[in-house]
Design a protein around this motif. Structure first.
Motif, PDB file in Angstrom:
ATOM      1  N   GLU A  72     -27.965  14.916   8.801  1.00 31.54           N
ATOM      2  CA  GLU A  72     -29.292  15.765   9.058  1.00 31.54           C
ATOM      3  C   GLU A  72     -28.292  16.794   9.757  1.00 31.54           C
ATOM      4  OE1 GLU A  72     -32.241  15.131   8.332  1.00 31.54           O
ATOM      5  OE2 GLU A  72     -30.811  13.659   7.048  1.00 31.54           O
ATOM      6  N   GLU A  73     -29.044  17.600   9.992  1.00 26.79           N
ATOM      7  CA  GLU A  73     -29.359  19.008  11.427  1.00 26.79           C
ATOM      8  C   GLU A  73     -29.045  18.428  12.784  1.00 26.79           C
ATOM      9  OE1 GLU A  73     -31.533  22.536  11.026  1.00 26.79           O
ATOM     10  OE2 GLU A  73     -31.103  22.845   8.667  1.00 26.79           O
ATOM     11  N   GLU A  74     -29.797  17.508  13.031  1.00 21.77           N
ATOM     12  CA  GLU A  74     -29.710  16.797  14.358  1.00 21.77           C
ATOM     13  C   GLU A  74     -29.394  15.386  13.959  1.00 21.77           C
ATOM     14  OE1 GLU A  74     -32.859  17.898  17.091  1.00 21.77           O
ATOM     15  OE2 GLU A  74     -33.135  19.594  16.098  1.00 21.77           O
ATOM     16  N   PRO A  75     -27.934  15.041  13.414  1.00 26.78           N
ATOM     17  CA  PRO A  75     -27.931  13.977  13.639  1.00 26.78           C
ATOM     18  C   PRO A  75     -28.239  12.469  15.354  1.00 26.78           C
ATOM     19  CG  PRO A  75     -25.945  15.279  14.498  1.00 26.78           C
ATOM     20  CD  PRO A  75     -26.904  16.241  14.175  1.00 26.78           C
ATOM     21  N   PRO A  76     -28.209  12.032  14.638  1.00 28.43           N
ATOM     22  CA  PRO A  76     -28.196  11.607  15.651  1.00 28.43           C
ATOM     23  C   PRO A  76     -26.825  10.779  16.582  1.00 28.43           C
ATOM     24  CG  PRO A  76     -27.607   9.174  14.058  1.00 28.43           C
ATOM     25  CD  PRO A  76     -28.188  10.667  13.824  1.00 28.43           C
ATOM     26  N   THR A  77     -26.297  10.066  18.080  1.00 30.87           N
ATOM     27  CA  THR A  77     -25.857  10.384  18.762  1.00 30.87           C
ATOM     28  C   THR A  77     -25.464   9.096  18.245  1.00 30.87           C
ATOM     29  OG1 THR A  77     -27.106  10.376  20.715  1.00 30.87           O
ATOM     30  CG2 THR A  77     -26.123  11.898  20.035  1.00 30.87           C
ATOM     31  N   TRP A  78     -24.090   7.508  18.842  1.00 30.68           N
ATOM     32  CA  TRP A  78     -23.961   6.324  18.618  1.00 30.68           C
ATOM     33  C   TRP A  78     -24.522   5.942  19.968  1.00 30.68           C
ATOM     34  CZ3 TRP A  78     -21.797   5.552  14.053  1.00 30.68           C
ATOM     35  CH2 TRP A  78     -20.548   6.794  13.186  1.00 30.68           C
ATOM     36  N   PRO A  79     -24.433   5.167  20.128  1.00 31.18           N
ATOM     37  CA  PRO A  79     -24.667   4.057  19.119  1.00 31.18           C
ATOM     38  C   PRO A  79     -26.427   4.014  18.464  1.00 31.18           C
ATOM     39  CG  PRO A  79     -25.355   3.095  21.141  1.00 31.18           C
ATOM     40  CD  PRO A  79     -24.749   4.158  21.726  1.00 31.18           C
ATOM     41  N   PHE A  80     -25.998   3.550  17.497  1.00 25.33           N
ATOM     42  CA  PHE A  80     -27.848   3.969  17.139  1.00 25.33           C
ATOM     43  C   PHE A  80     -27.807   3.166  15.502  1.00 25.33           C
ATOM     44  CE2 PHE A  80     -24.828   6.968  14.530  1.00 25.33           C
ATOM     45  CZ  PHE A  80     -25.550   6.647  13.165  1.00 25.33           C
ATOM     46  N   LEU A  81     -29.531   2.286  15.630  1.00 25.08           N
ATOM     47  CA  LEU A  81     -29.638   0.795  14.704  1.00 25.08           C
ATOM     48  C   LEU A  81     -29.628   1.955  13.021  1.00 25.08           C
ATOM     49  CD1 LEU A  81     -32.177  -0.656  16.079  1.00 25.08           C
ATOM     50  CD2 LEU A  81     -29.978  -1.241  16.201  1.00 25.08           C
TER      51      LEU A  81
ATOM     52  N   ARG B  55     -43.971   5.143   9.009  1.00 26.80           N
ATOM     53  CA  ARG B  55     -44.038   4.044  10.147  1.00 26.80           C
ATOM     54  C   ARG B  55     -43.315   4.547  11.159  1.00 26.80           C
ATOM     55  NH1 ARG B  55     -46.686  -0.615   8.200  1.00 26.80           N
ATOM     56  NH2 ARG B  55     -46.787  -1.980  10.582  1.00 26.80           N
ATOM     57  N   VAL B  56     -42.174   4.638  10.644  1.00 26.95           N
ATOM     58  CA  VAL B  56     -40.567   4.909  11.126  1.00 26.95           C
ATOM     59  C   VAL B  56     -40.963   6.260  12.098  1.00 26.95           C
ATOM     60  CG1 VAL B  56     -38.346   5.620  10.880  1.00 26.95           C
ATOM     61  CG2 VAL B  56     -39.142   3.879   9.986  1.00 26.95           C
ATOM     62  N   SER B  57     -41.655   6.821  11.618  1.00 27.04           N
ATOM     63  CA  SER B  57     -41.838   8.524  11.990  1.00 27.04           C
ATOM     64  C   SER B  57     -42.087   8.344  13.174  1.00 27.04           C
ATOM     65  CB  SER B  57     -42.264   9.447  11.573  1.00 27.04           C
ATOM     66  OG  SER B  57     -43.321   9.106  11.029  1.00 27.04           O
ATOM     67  N   GLN B  58     -43.170   7.596  13.417  1.00 23.93           N
ATOM     68  CA  GLN B  58     -44.360   7.491  14.971  1.00 23.93           C
ATOM     69  C   GLN B  58     -43.796   6.400  15.420  1.00 23.93           C
ATOM     70  OE1 GLN B  58     -47.911   5.468  12.768  1.00 23.93           O
ATOM     71  NE2 GLN B  58     -48.279   7.036  10.953  1.00 23.93           N
ATOM     72  N   LEU B  59     -42.730   5.778  15.655  1.00 25.17           N
ATOM     73  CA  LEU B  59     -41.685   4.397  16.261  1.00 25.17           C
ATOM     74  C   LEU B  59     -40.910   5.870  17.673  1.00 25.17           C
ATOM     75  CD1 LEU B  59     -39.305   3.261  14.243  1.00 25.17           C
ATOM     76  CD2 LEU B  59     -41.234   1.755  15.886  1.00 25.17           C
ATOM     77  N   PRO B  60     -42.036   5.447  18.814  1.00 25.78           N
ATOM     78  CA  PRO B  60     -41.571   6.612  20.206  1.00 25.78           C
ATOM     79  C   PRO B  60     -40.215   6.295  20.264  1.00 25.78           C
ATOM     80  CG  PRO B  60     -42.393   4.694  20.696  1.00 25.78           C
ATOM     81  CD  PRO B  60     -42.192   4.122  19.615  1.00 25.78           C
ATOM     82  N   TRP B  61     -39.659   6.837  19.056  1.00 26.82           N
ATOM     83  CA  TRP B  61     -37.673   7.038  19.307  1.00 26.82           C
ATOM     84  C   TRP B  61     -37.666   8.167  18.567  1.00 26.82           C
ATOM     85  CZ3 TRP B  61     -36.705   1.672  17.043  1.00 26.82           C
ATOM     86  CH2 TRP B  61     -36.851   0.475  17.583  1.00 26.82           C
ATOM     87  N   PRO B  62     -36.364   8.462  18.926  1.00 29.00           N
ATOM     88  CA  PRO B  62     -35.434   9.546  18.173  1.00 29.00           C
ATOM     89  C   PRO B  62     -35.498   8.747  16.276  1.00 29.00           C
ATOM     90  CG  PRO B  62     -34.173   9.194  19.910  1.00 29.00           C
ATOM     91  CD  PRO B  62     -35.236   8.318  20.218  1.00 29.00           C
ATOM     92  N   THR B  63     -35.724   9.133  15.681  1.00 26.43           N
ATOM     93  CA  THR B  63     -35.735   8.381  14.114  1.00 26.43           C
ATOM     94  C   THR B  63     -35.048   9.721  13.529  1.00 26.43           C
ATOM     95  OG1 THR B  63     -37.846   9.599  13.618  1.00 26.43           O
ATOM     96  CG2 THR B  63     -37.536   6.802  14.379  1.00 26.43           C
ATOM     97  N   PHE B  64     -34.567   9.301  12.132  1.00 21.86           N
ATOM     98  CA  PHE B  64     -33.273  10.054  11.454  1.00 21.86           C
ATOM     99  C   PHE B  64     -33.971   9.475  10.410  1.00 21.86           C
ATOM    100  CE2 PHE B  64     -31.636   9.850  15.170  1.00 21.86           C
ATOM    101  CZ  PHE B  64     -31.010  10.836  15.857  1.00 21.86           C
ATOM    102  N   ILE B  65     -34.125  10.553   9.712  1.00 24.04           N
ATOM    103  CA  ILE B  65     -35.523   9.846   8.375  1.00 24.04           C
ATOM    104  C   ILE B  65     -35.100  10.571   7.172  1.00 24.04           C
ATOM    105  CG2 ILE B  65     -37.603   8.787   6.822  1.00 24.04           C
ATOM    106  CD1 ILE B  65     -38.286   8.988   9.327  1.00 24.04           C
ATOM    107  N   PRO B  66     -33.753  10.590   6.121  1.00 23.41           N
ATOM    108  CA  PRO B  66     -33.278  11.494   5.310  1.00 23.41           C
ATOM    109  C   PRO B  66     -34.424  12.306   4.053  1.00 23.41           C
ATOM    110  CG  PRO B  66     -31.873   9.332   5.369  1.00 23.41           C
ATOM    111  CD  PRO B  66     -32.909   9.487   5.811  1.00 23.41           C
TER     112      PRO B  66
END
Lengths: 321, 149
Positions: A118-127, A270-281
């Protein structure tokens, strides 16, 4: 480093070229691709990888405008032994011919690292939740090559539950998209379905499938849209329940999803509504593809990993256990 | 032929476990029954009986799952998604060691491709639970029909 990645672990035959920070091409075999790059072939068997590999590799290289990549990687497992061997042998032969390095890649690691494209990838650690027809597993990703399975299905995968439920209802195959479409017009509270919880952070979807079976055979059978909406809500509730609990247990509030079920509208919402950074390809990057293999392989090559020319297939290769 | 009544998923599991303890090397189990009949639950019991340490998940999408580490290797296959008989080659069953136990779900879709000597297990709905029918088609599996359950 520009890397050619080959995927042939089960149903799909795919190839992609990935360079620094971007996917240069990403091709999954289809009749159209075959017609465009290999001539007309009326019908190929579902997993006739050997007849499709030349076409998808040529298409991936041409679309990326690459003649010789800096390395070749291919899925080495887990998967069907014959299917994996075919792509692996193809990749090794290309690497040998070009005189470039080769690396065997774990298909599941490909999925769980696909968020890094993704353009803005997650940083370690992530689920990372890998949820498809064959797999439903939640990983804690601590660093490249360092993963822990936090939970997994103890029976059917979520995608399988979608397909088999669709079949029970007579909705055809593939069932996931059919349920997704119908569910959009249904009432998710119409049918009371269980949220099976086998304990720990695991899932069980077999009983949910049976509950739908019993419902659709009963005289109170609800409208198809309502059954679909209720079923889809039950699956997504179960998936998110474990994710939220895993986050509470690990303190990690960053989630990537991958696998065919990650294309499901309700899960994405529903993942996008989580109050966290989420990464949905994007949806095409959720199902099996070559870019995820090229990406995972490229990261390992950059970290100095390399396989000998005689590296073999590992049909039962697991990660994080 | 031997018919048994299984009144709960636990009894399906227990039948599998006892089979797993008794299976000879190279056994082939052809499982049939509708969605939700308990085929995978039965294989989970078989795996426990064989002492397989790994988790048994449905092989419907991956087609074959290989389990090592038990008394005998266990290959767990599923023909549900196969479109025609020629696709059976893709499962790689020819790479199986001779002592391997092969458990095939949805076996009745391609009966002509199964080994001649096998144990057929049919699971059906019954008024209270499931009915299991065990029938051996050859000498190697004959003793399993008389399994103590």
């Amino acid at each position: 480093m520009v890397v050619l990645g080959i995927e042939s672990s089960c149903d799909e035959t795919a190839a992609a070229v990935v360079g620094p920070d971007k996917v240069l091409s990403d091709v999954v075999h289809s009749q159209q691709i075959h017609a465009d790059y290999g001539g007309v072939v009326p019908e190929l068997a579902a997993r006739a990888h050997v007849e499709k590999l030349g076409v998808v590799v040529r298409a991936a290289l041409e679309r990326a405008s690459v003649q010789r990549p800096d390395a070749v990687v291919a899925t080495a497992g887990p998967g069907l032994i014959g299917a994996v061997l075919t792509g692996l042998a193809w990749g090794k032969a290309l690497a040998l011919g070009w005189g470039v390095p080769f690396l065997g890649v774990n298909h599941l690691e490909g999925h769980l690292l696909s968020a890094l494209l993704e353009e803005e990838p997650p940083t370690w650690p992530f689920l990372s939740l890998v949820v498809s027809g064959g797999h439903t597993t939640l990983y804690r990703c601590d660093a490249l090559g360092s993963y822990v399975v936090l939970g997994q299905t103890v029976d059917d995968a979520a995608g399988e539950a979608f397909d088999k439920t669709a079949r029970l209802m007579g909705l055809g195959y593939p069932g996931g998209p059919a349920i997704d479409r119908l569910a959009a017009q249904g009432d998710r509270a119409a049918v009371s379905l269980p949220r099976p919880d086998p304990g720990a952070l695991d899932w069980s979807f077999s009983g949910l499938k049976t509950a739908v079976r019993n419902h659709v055979r009963s005289p109170e059978r609800a409208a198809d849209a309502d059954v679909c909406a209720s079923f889809q809500a039950a699956v997504v509730d179960c998936l998110l329940d474990r994710v939220v609990r895993a986050s509470e247990q690990t303190g990690i509030t960053s989630l990537a999803i991958a696998g065919g079920v990650a294309a499901n509208s309700e899960l994405r919402d529903r993942v996008s509504q989580l109050p966290w950074p989420t990464f949905i390809p994007p949806r095409a990057r959720c199902t099996d593809n070559g870019a995820m293999i090229a990406n995972a392989g490229r990261l390992h090559l950059l970290a100095g990993r390399l396989d000998p020319p005689d590296v073999g297939a590992r049909p039962g290769w697991q990660v994080g256990v | 032929m031997r018919a048994l009544l299984l009144s709960s998923p636990a009894e399906t599991h227990e039948l599998g476990r006892r089979l797993g303890v008794a299976l000879p090397p190279g056994a082939c189990l052809a499982l049939s029954g509708d969605l939700g009949a308990g085929k995978t639950a039965l294989v989970r019991g078989i795996a426990e009986g064989l002492g397989v340490p790994s988790l048994i998940q449905s092989p419907t999408f991956v087609l074959v799952q290989i389990h090592e580490g038990g008394r005998l290797p266990l290959w767990h296959a599923d023909l549900y998604r196969l479109g025609d008989a020629s696709e059976l080659d893709e499962l790689g069953l020819d790479a199986m060691a001779p002592e391997t136990v092969l458990a095939i779900e949805w076996a009745s879709r391609f009966p002509e491709l199964l080994p001649a000597d096998r144990l057929e297990i049919r699971l059906e709905d019954a008024p209270r639970g499931r009915r299991a029918e065990l029938s051996a088609t050859g000498a190697r599996h004959a003793a399993l029909e008389g399994l103590d359950v």
